[in-house]
Design an enzyme around this catalytic site. Structure first.
Site, PDB file in Angstrom:
ATOM      1  N   MET A  75       0.800  -1.225   0.000  1.00 44.06           N
ATOM      2  CA  MET A  75       0.000   0.000   0.000  1.00 44.06           C
ATOM      3  C   MET A  75       0.833   1.277   0.000  1.00 44.06           C
ATOM      4  O   MET A  75       0.297   2.372   0.134  1.00 44.06           O
ATOM      5  CB  MET A  75      -0.958   0.021   1.202  1.00 44.06           C
ATOM      6  CG  MET A  75      -1.925  -1.126   1.200  1.00 44.06           C
ATOM      7  SD  MET A  75      -2.881  -1.197  -0.333  1.00 44.06           S
ATOM      8  CE  MET A  75      -3.510  -2.851  -0.226  1.00 44.06           C
ATOM      9  N   CYS A  76       2.145   1.151  -0.145  1.00 39.78           N
ATOM     10  CA  CYS A  76       3.011   2.337  -0.190  1.00 39.78           C
ATOM     11  C   CYS A  76       2.939   2.999  -1.561  1.00 39.78           C
ATOM     12  O   CYS A  76       2.913   2.328  -2.589  1.00 39.78           O
ATOM     13  CB  CYS A  76       4.461   1.961   0.092  1.00 39.78           C
ATOM     14  SG  CYS A  76       4.787   1.691   1.822  1.00 39.78           S
ATOM     15  N   ASP A 130      23.660 -11.112   5.650  1.00 41.35           N
ATOM     16  CA  ASP A 130      24.008 -11.903   4.466  1.00 41.35           C
ATOM     17  C   ASP A 130      25.514 -11.938   4.224  1.00 41.35           C
ATOM     18  O   ASP A 130      26.073 -12.989   3.924  1.00 41.35           O
ATOM     19  CB  ASP A 130      23.301 -11.331   3.235  1.00 41.35           C
ATOM     20  CG  ASP A 130      23.660 -12.087   1.979  1.00 41.35           C
ATOM     21  OD1 ASP A 130      23.495 -13.324   1.954  1.00 41.35           O
ATOM     22  OD2 ASP A 130      24.126 -11.457   1.012  1.00 41.35           O
TER      23      ASP A 130
END
Length: 162
Positions: A75-76, A130
């Protein structure tokens, strides 16, 4: 259902219409962190991580994440970001090695940049994980939260100190 801005009259998800909102300068500051072992801390600070300069790569990843927030948060709104700055600060206390991650995101527009700042800080932490997981997978990410936001109808928000 009208009191929930992200749902339409049928109760289904919608992107909020911000076309009538006033355009202002909006700034959001978010923080995250990653707790690492002494070995990971030493390798990052000595530039000995085999995948490269961990903080430089994390910084670039955080900038890219802020720019792509609307691609991953449903919804951005896609925003024309005018500035992104990411900084790091080590907090070392006895056998505790924590890297604090700060993201500041700016725009001139009609909706805020809180999600961009939060996404940016989160992706920085994930990138560090990572790049260092081959050394130690026992890293802990978070907490991640909004520190402050300015601009817009709701004005300024500043997180209360704990």
């Amino acid at each position: 259902m009208s009191e929930f801005t992200h749902f339409n009259e049928q109760g289904h998800a919608r992107m909020v219409d911000v076309s009538e909102k006033k355009e202002t300068i909006r700034i959001a500051q978010a923080q995250s962190s990653i707790l690492v072992s002494e070995e990971v801390y030493r390798k990052i600070t000595d530039g000995q991580v085999k995948k490269g300069d961990v903080l430089s790569v994390a910084q670039i990843a955080g900038i890219m994440a802020a720019k792509k927030t609307s691609d991953i948060i449903p919804m951005c709104h896609p925003l024309p970001l005018t500035g992104i700055n990411i900084t790091f600060q080590w907090k070392v206390d006895k056998d505790r090695y924590e890297l604090m991650i700060y993201s500041v995101v700016k725009t001139k527009g009609n909706t805020g940049v809180e999600m961009e700042a939060l996404t940016s800080a989160s992706v920085c932490a994930l990138t560090i994980y990572d790049m260092c997981k081959a050394i130690d997978r026992n890293m802990t990410i978070g907490p991640t939260y909004l520190l402050e936001k300015t601009g817009g109808k709701s004005g300024t928000y500043k997180r209360k100190s704990e």
